[in-house]
Structures are given as structure tokens and as C-alpha cells.
Design an enzyme around this catalytic site. Structure first.
Site, PDB file in Angstrom:
ATOM      1  N   GLY A  21       0.181  -1.022  -0.520  1.00 34.66           N
ATOM      2  CA  GLY A  21      -0.457  -0.050   0.221  1.00 34.66           C
ATOM      3  C   GLY A  21       0.698   1.346   0.074  1.00 34.66           C
ATOM      4  N   LEU A  98      -1.676  -6.695  -9.263  1.00 38.94           N
ATOM      5  CA  LEU A  98      -0.387  -7.938  -9.586  1.00 38.94           C
ATOM      6  C   LEU A  98      -1.418  -8.140 -10.720  1.00 38.94           C
ATOM      7  CD1 LEU A  98       1.855  -9.144  -6.597  1.00 38.94           C
ATOM      8  CD2 LEU A  98       1.878  -7.423  -8.864  1.00 38.94           C
ATOM      9  N   ASN A 113      -2.085   3.092 -14.626  1.00 40.44           N
ATOM     10  CA  ASN A 113      -0.779   2.808 -13.412  1.00 40.44           C
ATOM     11  C   ASN A 113       0.462   2.641 -13.745  1.00 40.44           C
ATOM     12  OD1 ASN A 113       0.206  -0.131 -13.214  1.00 40.44           O
ATOM     13  ND2 ASN A 113       0.496  -0.627 -15.146  1.00 40.44           N
ATOM     14  N   HIS A 115       4.167   1.716 -13.535  1.00 38.98           N
ATOM     15  CA  HIS A 115       5.420   0.636 -13.680  1.00 38.98           C
ATOM     16  C   HIS A 115       6.528   0.671 -13.387  1.00 38.98           C
ATOM     17  CE1 HIS A 115       6.470  -3.650 -14.885  1.00 38.98           C
ATOM     18  NE2 HIS A 115       7.743  -2.795 -15.246  1.00 38.98           N
ATOM     19  N   ASP A 156       0.613  -3.975 -18.636  1.00 40.84           N
ATOM     20  CA  ASP A 156       2.236  -3.069 -18.898  1.00 40.84           C
ATOM     21  C   ASP A 156       1.758  -2.542 -20.312  1.00 40.84           C
ATOM     22  OD1 ASP A 156       2.678  -3.235 -16.533  1.00 40.84           O
ATOM     23  OD2 ASP A 156       4.423  -4.989 -17.000  1.00 40.84           O
ATOM     24  N   GLU A 185       8.243   7.790  -8.447  1.00 42.56           N
ATOM     25  CA  GLU A 185       7.001   7.352  -9.321  1.00 42.56           C
ATOM     26  C   GLU A 185       6.164   8.755  -7.791  1.00 42.56           C
ATOM     27  OE1 GLU A 185       5.722   3.110  -7.960  1.00 42.56           O
ATOM     28  OE2 GLU A 185       8.142   2.270  -8.450  1.00 42.56           O
TER      29      GLU A 185
END
Length: 201
Positions: A21, A98, A113, A115, A156, A185
Site C-alpha cells: 500500500g 498484480l 497504472n 510501472h 503494462d 513514482e
């Protein structure tokens, strides 16, 4: 500006998690700092994981929908997006999620998303978390980074929104590189959400 006005302007974001998380916690920190005007009406986990306790601590609604309890990806995806519709979310964010999902037409370019590599490098099925950083180091890459993209029904895949680069330094371990990429990120994902929100105004 009143509190009610601020709330009405906040983007309603659903969050999907599978792990600790940390991405969700970053969203909450950014929101608390006034840099990310979002509401999080729903969090869904596809397994028991550390992120669930973080949801409870933050007072967020979290439901566990184990992938193994569904016959196929279509049924699993339908259950997720039915709940997202019921929660009236504007955007669904995959935050270390996932499991693959099928994105329905009404959520086209409304599922995001992140990655931990520079897509199209080191991505696809089985390429997540430390597997990515181990592969980057093994290949001898001099840069890595993260990619925020709109998700479709492939791993992805989908239009890239933004990418941030970080150096790969001699002597890096996967843990060290992972921390450096995660720092990128933490900036890239909220920035992409802000851009999405601005485009809807």
C-alpha cells in the site's frame, strides 16, 4: 472557498492494491499536503496484504476480492468495475495491483497504472517489483525509471502519460534501485492524476 466546494471539486479515485500500500499512502500524503485534490471512496485488494491495514488506519473503505474465487478474468473484472461504478469513481488507479483486469468500454482511459521501468523495457507478465530492478541491473542499464500509462486489458500496455528517469549507479542493488525509482513514482503518479483532473474541467 468552502469545504463543501473543495469536496465537490475533488476527483473520485478508486484504488486497486495487492501489496504493502505504499502508493496509496503516497496519494494520502499528497492529498494531506494539498497537492492532490482527490477523494478515495473505495479501495479493492485482490488478496490479504499489508495495504489493507493502511486503509483501515486511514479510515478508507477496503474490500478484498480474491482473484482465485472467480472463475476467470472477465468475472473478476466485472466484479471490480461494478463496485467502481457504484462508488461513482472518476478514475481507477492500479497501485501495485498484480492481477490483470479487462477494462470495460465505459472506463476507457479512466484506468491508470504505474510501472517501475521505462516502458516498453522490462514490462509485461511476470515483470513487477524486484523482478524489474533485478533485470535492469543484470542487463547493465545506465538509466531506469517509471512509467504512468492508461491501462487496457493487457499487462503494462496502453497510452503512456508520462515517464521519469533515474540513474542506475554502479554498485546498486535491487533494493537501492527500487527506492530510487519509487521516489520518482511518488512524484509521477500524483502529477498524472492532476493532469487527468485538469483535463476534465
Amino acid at each position: 472557498m468552502s469545504d463543501s466546494t473543495v469536496r465537490s471539486e475533488a476527483l473520485r479515485v478508486g484504488v486497486l492494491i495487492s501489496g504493502s500500500g505504499t502508493t496509496l499512502v503516497n496519494f494520502l500524503k499528497e492529498r494531506e499536503a494539498g497537492r492532490l485534490p482527490i477523494e478515495i471512496p473505495i479501495v479493492i485488494a485482490d488478496r490479504e496484504c499489508g495495504g489493507i491495514s493502511k486503509c483501515i488506519q486511514a479510515g478508507l473503505a477496503c474490500e478484498v476480492l480474491p482473484r482465485r474465487t472467480f472463475e476467470n478474468t472477465a468475472e473478476f473484472s466485472r466484479a471490480i468495475f461494478d463496485r467502481m461504478r457504484a462508488a461513482k469513481v472518476d478514475l481507477v488507479t492500479l497501485a501495485g495491483f498484480l492481477a490483470r483486469v479487462d477494462v470495460p468500454d465505459d472506463f476507457h482511459q479512466r484506468v491508470m497504472n504505474i510501472h517501475p521501468s521505462l516502458i516498453p523495457a522490462f514490462c509485461g507478465k511476470g515483470m513487477y517489483g524486484h523482478f524489474v530492478h533485478e533485470a535492469v541491473i543484470a542487463r547493465g542499464c545506465k538509466v531506469s525509471g517509471c512509467t504512468v500509462h492508461f491501462a487496457d486489458s493487457e499487462y503494462d500496455h496502453g497510452p503512456i502519460i508520462s515517464q521519469k528517469c533515474v540513474p542506475v549507479i554502479d554498485g546498486d542493488t535491487p533494493d537501492i534501485l527500487a527506492a530510487r525509482v519509487f521516489e520518482a513514482e511518488c512524484a509521477a503518479y500524483p502529477e498524472a492524476i492532476r493532469r487527468f483532473a485538469a483535463a476534465r474541467r
